[in-house]
Design an enzyme around this catalytic site. Structure first.
Site, PDB file in Angstrom:
ATOM      1  N   CYS A 217      19.417  33.357  -5.874  1.00  0.00           N
ATOM      2  CA  CYS A 217      20.699  33.721  -5.161  1.00  0.00           C
ATOM      3  C   CYS A 217      21.258  33.810  -3.591  1.00  0.00           C
ATOM      4  O   CYS A 217      20.416  36.074  -4.101  1.00  0.00           O
ATOM      5  CB  CYS A 217      21.305  34.536  -6.433  1.00  0.00           C
ATOM      6  SG  CYS A 217      23.356  34.724  -6.585  1.00  0.00           S
ATOM      7  N   PRO A 218      21.404  34.055  -2.875  1.00  0.00           N
ATOM      8  CA  PRO A 218      21.790  34.808  -2.279  1.00  0.00           C
ATOM      9  C   PRO A 218      22.674  36.007  -2.535  1.00  0.00           C
ATOM     10  O   PRO A 218      23.063  36.699  -1.163  1.00  0.00           O
ATOM     11  CB  PRO A 218      21.712  33.465  -0.936  1.00  0.00           C
ATOM     12  CG  PRO A 218      22.990  32.361  -1.385  1.00  0.00           C
ATOM     13  CD  PRO A 218      22.171  32.190  -3.298  1.00  0.00           C
TER      14      PRO A 218
END
EC number: 2.3.1.225
Length: 364
Positions: free
Chosen positions: A169-170
């Site tokens: 998850c950026p």
């Protein structure tokens, strides 16, 4: 006489860990190297809530109830705590095989598959593992030199194998895996509630102000409120939708990676061996089960590398750094001269005396 002490720098394991991660606070904080979108997440949450507490909360606390800012503060603090816990923790990274372990695994593979003729493609490196009377395949990771455990996968961004890998998850700047998935789920759930809460009371604030000065005048006087409404409106759909999707996955005891690959819903129609067949049991296992400790030992101390010569001790090193001067012995008398403490074995043998001239003439 002062003595200089040379201290050797302690090398901790996080400084030598492979993979594309960054560490802070002496290895206590672990994140991915790509953190730009994580900073954007912090900016949006902090900026929106700061405007809400600075303008709307004071007015709503007087006009409606003082509990409005209190409940908003609880949601804000809980969202920030779970976000930082997700971002700064080890998601469940599996250590890579040591050279001896990798060589042993290669020998096992060669013994199992046999010699592969030249020009032919070697068979896939897979082990079969049984879970709940169902065969699960363990795949070999060519980067980490290990057979990955069930539900583990290699993250191409962090370059690590992660146990019970869900996704990278950026927005949180980290992988989401076995050790931080529950905090990730609580973060998006609390963020959804916070977004709905701020959006709803912004609308209430605009409605109350419009009754006194008009709708257009309210928009002119409160540009911060308009900005909050726009941010919450566009954020609401994605965050609430993501929360609903992960609620569905938690109820089935399934990961995002397994859902994308269709591991349990493909053509084979293989049932999920990790599901208990009960929503409550699945939720309890994923969100309330025991949290395994990190196996990285990031703050452990690496042993000193063995070399051919013995490294000088601290006392020897400090002594060698001091300037050496010859001992003054010219002004000492024979009684004051230091005694020779060498043993008889260390003393050189005495030289025979030379014959005198008279003895030589007598022999002739």
């Amino acid at each position: 006489m002062s003595v200089m002490v040379v201290r050797k720098k302690v090398t901790r394991k996080w400084e030598k860990l492979p993979g594309r991660n960054t560490f802070c606070c002496d290895g206590r904080v672990m994140m991915a190297r790509q953190k730009g979108i994580f900073y954007l997440t912090l900016f949006l949450i902090l900026g929106t809530c700061t405007l809400f507490f600075a303008f709307e909360c004071r007015y709503l606390a007087v006009q409606l109830s003082p509990a409005i800012p209190v409940f908003a503060a609880v949601l804000f603090l809980f969202s920030m705590a779970t976000l930082l816990r997700t971002s700064f923790s080890d998601p469940g990274v599996i250590p890579r095989a040591l050279p001896d372990e990798a060589a042993f695994i290669e020998m096992e593979i060669e013994a199992t598959n046999g010699a592969v003729p030249q020009g032919q493609r070697p068979p896939p490196r897979i082990k079969n593992f049984q879970i709940n009377n169902q065969i699960v395949k363990l795949k070999y990771c060519y980067t980490c030199k290990i057979f990955r455990p069930p539900r583990a996968s290699h993250c191409s961004i962090c370059d690590n194998c992660v146990e019970r890998f869900d996704h990278h998850c950026p927005w949180v700047g980290n992988c989401v895996g076995k050790r931080n998935y529950r905090y990730f789920y609580l973060f998006i759930l609390s963020l959804s509630l916070l977004t709905i809460y701020v959006f709803a009371f912004n609308i209430v604030y605009v409605a109350l102000k419009s009754l006194k000065i008009g709708f257009l005048e309210t928009l002119k006087e409160t540009p911060g409120t308009v900005l909050e409404v726009l941010i919450c409106f566009f954020t609401l759909w994605s965050v609430v939708g993501l929360t609903g999707f992960h609620t569905f996955l938690v109820a089935l005891n399934q990961t995002t990676n397994e859902d994308i690959k269709g591991s349990w819903t493909g053509k084979n129609r293989v049932q999920n061996p990790y599901s208990h067949g009960n929503i409550v049991k699945n939720c309890c296992e994923v969100l309330c089960g025991p949290l395994p400790p990190s196996v990285l030992d990031r703050r452990g101390i690496l042993p000193l590398e063995e070399s051919g010569s013995r490294p000088p001790s601290t006392q020897e090193a400090s002594t060698s750094l001091l300037p050496q001067s010859p001992a003054p012995t010219d002004h000492l008398s024979s009684d004051e001269m230091p005694e020779d403490t060498s043993t008889p074995e260390e003393m050189p043998p005495p030289e025979p005396p030379e014959p005198s001239q008279e003895a030589t003439e007598a022999e002739k």
